[in-house]
Write a protein that holds these residues in place. Structure first.
Motif, short mmCIF file in Angstrom:
data_model
loop_
_atom_site.label_atom_id
_atom_site.label_comp_id
_atom_site.label_asym_id
_atom_site.label_seq_id
_atom_site.Cartn_x
_atom_site.Cartn_y
_atom_site.Cartn_z
N ALA A 21 0.83 -1.22 0.04
CA ALA A 21 -0.26 0.07 0.00
C ALA A 21 0.85 1.08 0.06
CB ALA A 21 -0.97 0.19 1.28
N VAL A 22 2.00 1.25 0.79
CA VAL A 22 2.82 2.54 0.76
C VAL A 22 3.58 2.90 -0.54
CG1 VAL A 22 4.84 3.39 1.76
CG2 VAL A 22 3.31 2.24 3.20
N VAL A 23 3.91 1.38 -1.20
CA VAL A 23 4.61 1.73 -2.52
C VAL A 23 3.46 2.18 -3.62
CG1 VAL A 23 5.82 0.42 -4.22
CG2 VAL A 23 6.33 -0.06 -2.03
N PHE A 24 2.40 1.66 -3.40
CA PHE A 24 1.32 2.03 -4.20
C PHE A 24 0.88 3.39 -4.36
CE2 PHE A 24 -3.05 2.55 -5.27
CZ PHE A 24 -3.08 2.42 -6.85
N LEU A 25 0.71 3.88 -3.17
CA LEU A 25 0.39 5.39 -2.82
C LEU A 25 1.53 6.11 -3.52
CD1 LEU A 25 -1.50 5.47 0.36
CD2 LEU A 25 -2.59 5.69 -1.98
N HIS A 26 2.76 5.89 -3.13
CA HIS A 26 3.89 6.91 -3.51
C HIS A 26 3.93 6.77 -5.20
CE1 HIS A 26 5.30 8.34 0.41
NE2 HIS A 26 5.07 7.38 0.70
N THR A 27 3.52 5.66 -5.50
CA THR A 27 3.84 5.72 -7.19
C THR A 27 2.78 6.48 -7.78
OG1 THR A 27 4.65 3.48 -6.91
CG2 THR A 27 3.76 4.11 -9.00
N GLN A 28 1.55 6.42 -6.94
CA GLN A 28 0.39 7.37 -7.68
C GLN A 28 0.49 8.71 -7.52
OE1 GLN A 28 -1.90 5.80 -9.87
NE2 GLN A 28 -0.84 4.03 -9.84
#
Length: 353
Positions: A110-117
């Motif tokens: 979730a952390v990686v996804f949010l920072h990617t978006q």
């Protein structure tokens, strides 16, 4: 080293025990809200129904069911970690590690996804987006949203969402009274009429998102960090328990604990074996006794054996092996009687000399 292991085990137990108490309390509170909703902040009875005839009741009941499942799962999960560390149970700790590893992987994803978006300001961007979506539903009928904003704004001395002119977003809400530009919770203490014309002197005009983003970031990044630490502690305790069990089994089998894992002893046993060639008895059909030193030894005959058995006069002579006596033979000098008096003392021996 033993002290560090015990400290880690104690920290793992305390952390999971406190979390278990917290989740158990939340579970009990959720059950109380379900059974006595009219006496809680909801102010209405919750019927176990998802009927579209009463969407408010269906929404509340859906949230309560979700919270019951989540809190029950988390209470059971933390109980596994607590009891596994307390009772040194490899099965409980193994289950705890597997579940925690899955949850940790989901949190990191979730952390990686949010920072990617959303980039490096992902938490602030998502917070502003969700608060801006929730604020227009501010009305008395929507109890959760109404109480949330009435608690948030006076607590953090803010109004609205964004930092600059955050209070202007209240124009999108249809829950305010006529001619109100902000709710009463945006007014400073002692200012009763700021709702009509808010100003820096009478109302809080700065948005709430920048003021609570730090707390949200602590939760957002702190939970995966705590999961990782718990995972490391659980691995250490589980490894220590497994090592202790292997040592206990090895001790029960009278084997050194390193024997099953070390290869330094390969071939060592061969060095300690004594390779002596001992004579073996010949195989005869009549199964006669065999004495490899028969020709060299002179053994006194016991009393009671006849001359025809010995082939001579009281001693074994070199004869046929069949003349060797069979049966129970007492040891040499067995006929010597035991002493009937104590041996002489040292002084008596010296005096005799």
């Amino acid at each position: 080293m033993r002290c560090c292991i015990d400290l880690i085990k104690f920290l793992l137990f305390i952390a999971n025990f406190l979390c278990f108490l917290g989740f158990a309390a939340l579970l009990a509170g959720t059950v109380y809200v379900l059974l006595n909703g009219e006496n809680t902040f909801l102010g209405q009875n919750i019927e176990p129904s998802l009927s579209s005839d009463d969407p408010t009741n269906a929404t509340y009941f859906s949230f309560i069911v979700i919270f019951l499942v989540i809190f029950s799962f988390l209470a059971l999960f933390t109980c596994l970690g607590c009891c596994g560390a307390a009772y040194k149970s490899g099965c409980m700790l193994g289950s705890f590690i597997v579940i925690l590893f899955v949850l940790f992987g989901g949190a990191v994803g979730a952390v990686v996804f949010l920072h990617t978006q959303f980039g490096w300001q992902a938490v602030l961007e998502v917070l502003i987006q969700e608060m801006s979506r929730n604020l227009p539903t501010f009305r008395k009928e929507n109890v959760l949203t109404y109480q949330f904003w009435n608690w948030l704004q006076p607590t953090f001395s803010c109004c609205g969402v964004e930092r600059v002119d955050g209070w202007k977003i209240w124009s999108t809400s249809d829950g305010l009274q006529s001619n109100w530009k902000v709710p009463e919770s945006c007014c400073k203490e002692g200012e009763k009429d700021c709702m009509y014309e808010p100003s820096p002197d009478t109302a809080y005009l700065e948005g709430c998102a920048p003021k609570i983003v730090l707390y949200v970031q602590i939760l957002f990044y702190g939970i995966p960090i705590l999961m990782f630490l718990s995972l490391v502690f659980a691995f250490v305790v589980s490894s220590n328990i497994s090592t202790s069990e292997r040592r206990r089994k090895a001790a029960n089998e009278h084997q050194p604990p390193y024997r099953a894992h070390s290869q330094y002893d390969i071939g060592a046993e061969d060095d300690f074996q004594h390779h002596h060639s001992y004579p073996t008895a010949p195989t005869h059909s009549d199964n006669l006794p065999y004495n490899p030193h028969y020709d060299q030894e002179m053994v006194a005959l016991p009393v009671g054996y006849s001359n025809h058995q010995t082939g001579g006069a009281g001693i074994y002579s070199a004869g046929h092996i069949g003349n060797y006596p069979t049966g129970t033979v007492p040891p040499p000098h067995a006929h010597v009687p035991l002493l009937h008096q104590a041996p002489p003392s040292y002084n008596e021996v010296v005096y005799r000399k």
